[in-house]
Scaffold this active site. Structure first.
Site, PDB file in Angstrom:
ATOM      1  N   LYS A 196     -27.663  16.715   6.587  1.00 49.88           N
ATOM      2  CA  LYS A 196     -26.645  17.770   6.496  1.00 49.88           C
ATOM      3  C   LYS A 196     -26.073  17.738   5.100  1.00 49.88           C
ATOM      4  O   LYS A 196     -26.025  16.685   4.459  1.00 49.88           O
ATOM      5  CB  LYS A 196     -25.519  17.497   7.505  1.00 49.88           C
ATOM      6  CG  LYS A 196     -24.740  18.733   7.873  1.00 49.88           C
ATOM      7  CD  LYS A 196     -25.524  19.516   8.896  1.00 49.88           C
ATOM      8  CE  LYS A 196     -24.774  20.685   9.459  1.00 49.88           C
ATOM      9  NZ  LYS A 196     -25.426  21.152  10.696  1.00 49.88           N
ATOM     10  N   LYS A 235     -33.933  17.429   7.674  1.00 47.34           N
ATOM     11  CA  LYS A 235     -33.615  18.847   7.888  1.00 47.34           C
ATOM     12  C   LYS A 235     -32.186  19.001   8.357  1.00 47.34           C
ATOM     13  O   LYS A 235     -31.713  18.243   9.202  1.00 47.34           O
ATOM     14  CB  LYS A 235     -34.567  19.393   8.974  1.00 47.34           C
ATOM     15  CG  LYS A 235     -34.530  20.884   9.120  1.00 47.34           C
ATOM     16  CD  LYS A 235     -35.468  21.559   8.162  1.00 47.34           C
ATOM     17  CE  LYS A 235     -35.286  23.058   8.129  1.00 47.34           C
ATOM     18  NZ  LYS A 235     -34.077  23.478   7.378  1.00 47.34           N
ATOM     19  N   LYS A 247     -30.805  16.404  17.526  1.00 47.21           N
ATOM     20  CA  LYS A 247     -31.145  17.797  17.865  1.00 47.21           C
ATOM     21  C   LYS A 247     -32.643  18.049  17.631  1.00 47.21           C
ATOM     22  O   LYS A 247     -33.340  18.597  18.482  1.00 47.21           O
ATOM     23  CB  LYS A 247     -30.296  18.746  16.997  1.00 47.21           C
ATOM     24  CG  LYS A 247     -30.300  20.177  17.445  1.00 47.21           C
ATOM     25  CD  LYS A 247     -29.554  21.091  16.456  1.00 47.21           C
ATOM     26  CE  LYS A 247     -28.058  21.019  16.589  1.00 47.21           C
ATOM     27  NZ  LYS A 247     -27.373  22.140  15.885  1.00 47.21           N
ATOM     28  N   HIS A 255     -35.022   8.892   8.306  1.00 49.08           N
ATOM     29  CA  HIS A 255     -36.307   9.168   7.666  1.00 49.08           C
ATOM     30  C   HIS A 255     -37.474   8.833   8.584  1.00 49.08           C
ATOM     31  O   HIS A 255     -38.590   8.649   8.111  1.00 49.08           O
ATOM     32  CB  HIS A 255     -36.443   8.341   6.368  1.00 49.08           C
ATOM     33  CG  HIS A 255     -35.425   8.717   5.335  1.00 49.08           C
ATOM     34  ND1 HIS A 255     -34.621   7.805   4.697  1.00 49.08           N
ATOM     35  CD2 HIS A 255     -35.062   9.922   4.859  1.00 49.08           C
ATOM     36  CE1 HIS A 255     -33.819   8.426   3.852  1.00 49.08           C
ATOM     37  NE2 HIS A 255     -34.058   9.714   3.931  1.00 49.08           N
ATOM     38  N   HIS A 256     -37.206   8.756   9.899  1.00 49.55           N
ATOM     39  CA  HIS A 256     -38.310   8.371  10.798  1.00 49.55           C
ATOM     40  C   HIS A 256     -39.390   9.446  10.811  1.00 49.55           C
ATOM     41  O   HIS A 256     -40.534   9.187  11.133  1.00 49.55           O
ATOM     42  CB  HIS A 256     -37.805   8.107  12.220  1.00 49.55           C
ATOM     43  CG  HIS A 256     -37.412   9.333  12.974  1.00 49.55           C
ATOM     44  ND1 HIS A 256     -36.292  10.079  12.651  1.00 49.55           N
ATOM     45  CD2 HIS A 256     -37.992   9.975  14.005  1.00 49.55           C
ATOM     46  CE1 HIS A 256     -36.219  11.113  13.472  1.00 49.55           C
ATOM     47  NE2 HIS A 256     -37.231  11.075  14.303  1.00 49.55           N
ATOM     48  N   SER A 258     -36.371  27.440  12.001  1.00 52.70           N
ATOM     49  CA  SER A 258     -36.489  26.934  10.623  1.00 52.70           C
ATOM     50  C   SER A 258     -37.804  26.172  10.448  1.00 52.70           C
ATOM     51  O   SER A 258     -38.450  26.251   9.405  1.00 52.70           O
ATOM     52  CB  SER A 258     -35.340  25.971  10.306  1.00 52.70           C
ATOM     53  OG  SER A 258     -34.214  26.666   9.857  1.00 52.70           O
TER      54      SER A 258
HETATM   55  N1  GLU Z   1     -27.377  24.679  10.572  1.00 54.34           N
HETATM   56  C1  GLU Z   1     -28.206  24.803  11.731  1.00 54.34           C
HETATM   57  C2  GLU Z   1     -27.948  23.621  12.654  1.00 54.34           C
HETATM   58  O1  GLU Z   1     -27.023  22.893  12.450  1.00 54.34           O
HETATM   59  C3  GLU Z   1     -29.659  24.975  11.363  1.00 54.34           C
HETATM   60  C4  GLU Z   1     -30.271  23.810  10.658  1.00 54.34           C
HETATM   61  C5  GLU Z   1     -31.684  24.101  10.139  1.00 54.34           C
HETATM   62  O2  GLU Z   1     -32.195  25.170  10.404  1.00 54.34           O
HETATM   63  O3  GLU Z   1     -32.216  23.209   9.461  1.00 54.34           O
HETATM   64  O4  GLU Z   1     -28.619  23.437  13.645  1.00 54.34           O
END
Ligand code: GLU
Length: 479
Positions: free
Chosen positions: A115, A79, A103, A73-74, A371
């Site tokens: 996730k 996402k 990432k 939550h930083h 995204s």
């Molecule tokens: N599922 C993709 C990933 O693992 C996209 C994640 C996203 O767009 O939030 O990078």
């Protein structure tokens, strides 16, 4: 990817997938300046939601197991995608959520990692049943406050796509009537439902931009003994799915030679280059990539990866390059389009051979980058380019008219159209993605130079830890 190489390697080594990610983290963390407590906090999964809910399937009731993990939550919102697969389990979702944190940090997307997963094989359900499962999952997330444009924003992943995202957006909006930013609760939506143009090809395009930047960096090419630029370079792509197909398409359009393509049923090779669209049409017509006119068949698909080329893009399954075949790989550059296509053993063998491995955590981040643009579009309630496209065109027209009047010369109609063109949404999305992939490549490269390492994966982790660590320090830690 149903299960990444890290997951498999971790199992073989008797540690879990999540612990495997922690080990990679620890290796990189020794090169950072953060105290133990900060590093422990970065590594930890902040919130784990496990659900079991009943869904009526035919005349039976099925109890469905599902997860959403918010790793960090930083930065908010969190996402990450939602996958539908029978391999989904808590450890896997935790590991993948952690990887999303790193990432996002690498590509400067201001989100924490998350996730989700539902433990089902989507092929066993009708669209109606999938819609029921998806909507129930979304309403569980709403109930626990695990979704929202400022909280946690899911996206597609293995086994899901725009259709599922559209169901999630609709469920969320109906449970939060009047919430003006409701569409920003999920990304990867169809364009008609608030999606952004360019999201479909984003991951493949990001793969291309990342590898192209490496190829454009003269010093890196000198180390490999290759000329700069992607033009004329020989490329093999494994997997003609969304990522592989689009990556191959962008290399092809940039003048690379697509010498090899591999799919489940086998591979094809032609040292003079394959016509990508003709191969796709051939596969559609015959049901197989094999027997493409002018190409050599490779019946064992995996052997395609071992053919001569400059660049190899594994964009299909995990674990495909391992201790048993790494020695035979001839590529000088490997761009990880898939998640975890190389085992740690393969990593070592190839690094020792001087191959440059562009890691998945950076190279396939184009999806989450676009995204982010979709989320911005949803919050601003306006299509990119709507305000400035016509203005730019009018400005360009005025400049061109002046230049023509001053020089007494006229450009051709085609040149005029190109020079006047103001940016559409897709132009801006591509340019934002290009800038992101180029900028992040050089951040990772600088970390490699600073720490005198050839391992781009560890360097990418260092970059990520540095950014998340600073964010935690600046957030302040509660007493
Ligand atoms: N599922 C993709 C990933 O693992 C996209 C994640 C996203 O767009 O939030 O990078």
């Amino acid at each position: 990817m149903s299960e990444t190489v890290t997951a498999k390697a971790a199992k073989a080594a008797h540690y879990s997938f999540f612990e495997g990610v922690e080990r990679n983290f620890d290796k990189a963390a020794t090169h950072t300046r953060f105290e133990k407590g900060i590093l422990e906090q970065i590594k930890a999964c902040n919130s784990v939601l496990r659900m079991k809910f009943p869904v009526r399937i035919g005349d039976k009731i099925e109890v469905v197991e599902a997860y959403r993990v918010q790793h960090s939550h930083h930065k908010l919102p969190c996402k990450g995608g939602i996958r539908y697969s029978m391999d989904v389990n808590q450890d896997e979702v935790m590991a993948l959520a952690a990887l999303m944190t790193y990432k996002c940090a690498i590509v400067n997307v201001p989100f924490g990692g998350a996730k989700g997963g539902i433990r089902i094989n989507p092929k066993n359900y009708t669209p109606f049943e999938l819609e029921k499962i998806t909507r129930r999952y979304a309403s569980e997330l709403v109930k626990k406050n695990f979704i929202g444009p400022g909280i946690d924003v899911p996206a597609p992943d293995y086994g899901t796509g725009a259709r599922e995202m559209s169901w999630i957006a609709d469920t969320y909006a109906s449970l939060r009537p009047g919430e003006i930013d409701a569409l920003g609760c999920v990304t990867g939506k169809p364009v008609s439902q608030g999606g952004v143009r360019g999201r479909t090809e984003a991951t493949g395009l990001g793969v291309f931009y990342g590898v192209r930047e490496l190829c454009n960096t003269a010093d890196d090419m000198k180390k490999l003994g290759l000329p700069t630029g992607v033009e004329g370079k020989k490329v093999i792509v494994q997997g003609l799915g969304n990522v592989g197909y689009h990556a191959a398409k962008f290399f092809y359009e940039a003048g690379s030679l697509i010498v090899g393509l591999a799919e489940y049923e086998g591979g094809i090779y032609n040292e003079n280059g394959l016509d990508l669209e003709a191969v796709v049409a051939h596969r559609k017509a015959t049901g197989s990539i094999l027997n493409f006119p002018g190409a050599t068949n490779i019946n064992n698909s995996l052997e395609t990866l071992e053919q001569p080329c400059d660049i190899l893009i594994p964009a299909a399954l995990e674990n495909v390059i391992n201790a048993s075949n790494a020695d035979r790989i001839q590529a000088r550059i490997i761009g990880e389009g898939a998640n975890g296509p190389l085992t740690p053993e393969a990593d070592e063998i190839l690094l020792a051979k001087g191959v440059i491995i562009v890691p998945d955590m950076y190279l396939n981040a184009g999806g989450v980058t676009v995204s982010y643009f979709e989320w911005l579009k949803n919050l601003s309630h306006v299509r990119f380019g709507r305000m400035d496209k016509r203005f730019s065109e009018n400005q360009n027209n005025a400049i061109l008219n002046s230049v023509e009047a001053l020089t007494g010369k006229k450009v051709t109609d085609i040149e005029r159209r190109q020079l006047l063109h103001g940016p559409d949404e897709v132009d801006l999305v591509y340019s934002g993605l290009e800038d992101t992939m180029i900028g992040s490549y050089h951040e990772i490269r600088e970390a490699m130079l600073k720490h005198n390492m050839t391992d781009m994966r560890t360097a990418a982790f260092i970059v990520a830890i540095d950014k998340v660590g600073v964010a935690y320090e600046e957030l302040g830690i509660f007493p």
